[in-house]
Scaffold this motif. Structure first.
Motif, mmCIF file in Angstrom:
data_model
loop_
_atom_site.group_PDB
_atom_site.id
_atom_site.type_symbol
_atom_site.label_atom_id
_atom_site.label_comp_id
_atom_site.label_asym_id
_atom_site.label_seq_id
_atom_site.Cartn_x
_atom_site.Cartn_y
_atom_site.Cartn_z
ATOM 1 N N ALA A 193 94.663 -26.462 33.169
ATOM 2 C CA ALA A 193 93.901 -27.532 33.824
ATOM 3 C C ALA A 193 92.521 -27.690 33.191
ATOM 4 C CB ALA A 193 93.774 -27.257 35.325
ATOM 5 N N LEU A 194 92.505 -27.956 31.895
ATOM 6 C CA LEU A 194 91.255 -27.955 31.134
ATOM 7 C C LEU A 194 90.637 -29.346 31.048
ATOM 8 C CD1 LEU A 194 92.339 -25.692 28.137
ATOM 9 C CD2 LEU A 194 91.117 -25.000 30.200
ATOM 10 N N SER A 195 89.336 -29.437 31.316
ATOM 11 C CA SER A 195 88.561 -30.644 31.053
ATOM 12 C C SER A 195 87.971 -30.545 29.650
ATOM 13 C CB SER A 195 87.424 -30.782 32.069
ATOM 14 O OG SER A 195 86.485 -29.716 31.906
ATOM 15 N N ASN A 196 87.298 -31.620 29.174
ATOM 16 C CA ASN A 196 86.638 -31.567 27.869
ATOM 17 C C ASN A 196 85.572 -30.479 27.834
ATOM 18 O OD1 ASN A 196 88.143 -33.611 26.698
ATOM 19 N ND2 ASN A 196 86.707 -35.220 27.282
ATOM 20 N N THR A 197 84.842 -30.340 28.936
ATOM 21 C CA THR A 197 83.814 -29.298 29.015
ATOM 22 C C THR A 197 84.448 -27.921 28.975
ATOM 23 O OG1 THR A 197 82.418 -30.789 30.323
ATOM 24 C CG2 THR A 197 81.857 -28.447 30.348
ATOM 25 N N ASP A 198 85.578 -27.757 29.659
ATOM 26 C CA ASP A 198 86.295 -26.470 29.622
ATOM 27 C C ASP A 198 86.741 -26.146 28.198
ATOM 28 O OD1 ASP A 198 86.099 -26.089 32.368
ATOM 29 O OD2 ASP A 198 87.997 -27.113 32.765
ATOM 30 N N ARG A 199 87.235 -27.154 27.487
ATOM 31 C CA ARG A 199 87.685 -26.923 26.120
ATOM 32 C C ARG A 199 86.526 -26.473 25.231
ATOM 33 N NH1 ARG A 199 91.047 -31.630 23.580
ATOM 34 N NH2 ARG A 199 89.587 -33.004 24.639
ATOM 35 N N GLY A 200 85.376 -27.105 25.410
ATOM 36 C CA GLY A 200 84.208 -26.680 24.653
ATOM 37 C C GLY A 200 83.798 -25.261 24.990
ATOM 38 N N MET A 201 83.884 -24.901 26.286
ATOM 39 C CA MET A 201 83.510 -23.549 26.716
ATOM 40 C C MET A 201 84.448 -22.510 26.112
ATOM 41 S SD MET A 201 83.600 -21.904 30.542
ATOM 42 C CE MET A 201 85.388 -22.136 30.587
ATOM 43 N N ILE A 202 85.744 -22.793 26.110
ATOM 44 C CA ILE A 202 86.714 -21.832 25.557
ATOM 45 C C ILE A 202 86.476 -21.646 24.059
ATOM 46 C CG2 ILE A 202 89.164 -21.484 25.045
ATOM 47 C CD1 ILE A 202 89.694 -22.953 27.734
ATOM 48 N N GLY A 203 86.214 -22.754 23.359
ATOM 49 C CA GLY A 203 85.902 -22.645 21.949
ATOM 50 C C GLY A 203 84.642 -21.840 21.702
ATOM 51 N N ALA A 204 83.684 -21.939 22.628
ATOM 52 C CA ALA A 204 82.404 -21.250 22.452
ATOM 53 C C ALA A 204 82.471 -19.773 22.796
ATOM 54 C CB ALA A 204 81.338 -21.925 23.321
ATOM 55 N N MET A 205 83.358 -19.365 23.708
ATOM 56 C CA MET A 205 83.363 -17.974 24.177
ATOM 57 C C MET A 205 83.586 -16.986 23.046
ATOM 58 S SD MET A 205 82.479 -18.168 27.213
ATOM 59 C CE MET A 205 82.536 -16.401 27.488
ATOM 60 N N PHE A 206 84.443 -17.344 22.094
ATOM 61 C CA PHE A 206 84.637 -16.483 20.930
ATOM 62 C C PHE A 206 83.305 -16.227 20.236
ATOM 63 C CE2 PHE A 206 84.743 -16.298 16.343
ATOM 64 C CZ PHE A 206 85.642 -15.281 16.080
ATOM 65 N N PHE A 207 82.529 -17.284 20.025
ATOM 66 C CA PHE A 207 81.308 -17.159 19.239
ATOM 67 C C PHE A 207 80.213 -16.410 19.973
ATOM 68 C CE2 PHE A 207 83.524 -20.886 17.543
ATOM 69 C CZ PHE A 207 83.617 -20.511 16.209
ATOM 70 N N TRP A 208 80.173 -16.509 21.298
ATOM 71 C CA TRP A 208 79.143 -15.776 22.037
ATOM 72 C C TRP A 208 79.375 -14.274 21.909
ATOM 73 C CZ3 TRP A 208 75.934 -19.207 21.788
ATOM 74 C CH2 TRP A 208 76.050 -20.478 22.351
ATOM 75 N N SER A 209 80.601 -13.817 22.087
ATOM 76 C CA SER A 209 80.860 -12.380 21.946
ATOM 77 C C SER A 209 80.758 -11.954 20.488
ATOM 78 C CB SER A 209 82.238 -12.020 22.515
ATOM 79 O OG SER A 209 83.282 -12.660 21.804
ATOM 80 N N TYR A 210 81.193 -12.816 19.585
ATOM 81 C CA TYR A 210 81.095 -12.559 18.146
ATOM 82 C C TYR A 210 79.634 -12.336 17.750
ATOM 83 C CZ TYR A 210 81.948 -13.648 13.133
ATOM 84 O OH TYR A 210 82.042 -13.624 11.766
#
Length: 427
Positions: free
Chosen positions: A47-64
């Protein structure tokens, strides 16, 4: 012919190829999510919105980004092989596990684990390259290595799209994650264990790692300039990794498989240009050219040429849009190897390559997080990909200016005089 580290030329170039394949696998695992985020069943499942998609893409980079500096510190003190082996296995398993989850929380958790584990890749790889290649070889060596992180998304996008279309997103994650583990076999066999063993080796490793203080690194305009340059470079490339498939499907009307094909062309282009540009720069340096001037010229030219992305954003025809989309990212390849050789090898004292690479990778990972999340938000508020691409143009100009002004040898981190073991014994 034997190198100073006891490796024949054939073996060190073979290990370099293995490092390139390792980073290719890392980028396949980090970018396969972009094809999934363009897949309707995947979006519906979570149930992903555009904002959710951006957040999921970003989570990798924050921990990285969070783990980059500790990863660089570990490599400088504990060697390349052992930390890399552990982290490689961890991110492959987390990628495979993504195909077995059912909640948004679990999806975010897997992306965080993949990001944290992949943080070791760049510090370990550049540490190994700095130890085994001379200045006159570094552009070519880095160019070959960076083929991995460009062919990763180039191959990963169409492969992920094909697996999703012909099977589903679950099998795509399981197969891409599990297949990567095969790489560990030649890695374990070919690369010697460089972990300091005895008390004297450990003391030497600590002395070498402390020859450039963390304060010297953070006070260096070269380091801050490199962080700005790497952020600007990374913003464009990570935008392409996280949003290019969705842009081609949603704004340009391509199918998911067609989007994977054009993503391949773009990243294959930047990979090929990177190797050629690195090799040409090496030849110019070998003929007496100043390494800093030569590499800066290539980096600035790459940033300026990549600004043609804006022509693709405002193109009215599909063919023109696709041409400039591929051309702009390919042209950035002029900057790829030369920027990395300049910022992580040429201008950086050898004892601090791992830590400085980790510091610079914070900026790179920040670029990935900002590109993924900011582009998602800009898409949400504007309803078009034109505004996200305009932001890319602005960062490319900033990157060219930072290269010109801040990357100067006089501002590089300074080496402290560290007493040797013999000095301690005679004092």
């Amino acid at each position: 012919m034997i190198t100073h580290n006891g490796l024949t030329p054939a073996k060190r170039w073979t290990v370099l190829g293995l490092l390139a394949i390792g980073v290719l696998i890392a980028f396949v695992d980090r970018t396969s999510i972009s094809s999934a985020l363009a897949d309707a069943p995947f979006k519906q499942h979570f149930a992903l919105s555009n904002t959710d998609r951006g957040m999921i893409g970003a989570m990798f980079f924050w921990s990285y980004g969070l783990v980059q500096i500790p990863a660089g510190w570990a490599v400088d003190r504990y060697g390349v092989k052992t930390p890399y082996t552990i982290c490689f296995a961890l991110w492959c398993l987390a990628t495979a596990a993504t195909g077995l989850i059912h909640t948004l929380f679990a999806l975010i958790l897997m992306r965080v684990i993949v990001g944290a584990a992949e943080a070791i890749v760049m510090p370990a790889s550049y540490r190994w390259i700095r130890d085994h290649f001379s200045e006159g070889e570094s552009g070519t060596a880095v160019g070959i290595f960076t083929m991995g992180n460009k062919f990763g998304p180039a191959l990963g996008a169409p492969l992920a799209a094909w697996l999703i279309v012909n099977y589903d997103w679950r099998l795509m994650f399981i197969l891409t994650g599990a297949a990567g583990l095969i790489w560990l076999l030649p890695w374990m066999l070919l690369v010697k264990n460089d972990l300091p063993r005895g008390a004297e080796e450990k003391a030497t490793a600590r002395r070498n790692a402390s020859a450039v203080s963390f304060a010297s690194i953070l006070s260096s305009p070269v380091v801050w300039g490199a962080m700005i340059v790497n952020f600007c470079y990374g913003y464009f490339t990570f935008y392409c990794m996280t949003w290019m498939p969705a842009y081609l499907v949603e704004q340009r009307g391509l199918s998911l498989q067609q989007s994977g094909l054009y993503t391949f062309f773009s990243f294959a282009g930047i990979a090929i240009v990177a190797v050629i540009a690195g090799w040409v720069a090496d030849r110019l340096i070998a003929r007496g050219g100043d390494p800093v001037f030569v590499r800066k010229a290539f980096v600035i030219a790459g940033f300026i040429g990549a600004c043609t992305v804006l022509l693709g954003a405002y193109a009215t025809s599909l063919s023109a849009a696709l041409f400039w989309n591929v051309f702009s990212l390919s042209f950035l390849g002029l900057a790829t190897a030369n920027n990395l050789a300049l910022c992580r090898l040429t201008l950086i004292p050898k004892p601090a390559v791992g830590l400085v690479t980790g510091v610079q990778q914070v900026a790179t990972s920040l670029a990935g997080g900002v590109a993924a999340s900011l582009s998602g938000w800009l898409l949400h508020v504007s309803g078009s990909y034109d505004l996200p691409m305009l932001v890319i143009f602005v960062f490319l100009i900033i990157g060219a200016l930072a290269t010109l002004i801040l990357l100067q040898p006089k501002w590089a981190p300074k080496i402290s005089v560290v007493p040797s073991a013999a000095d301690h014994q005679t004092s």
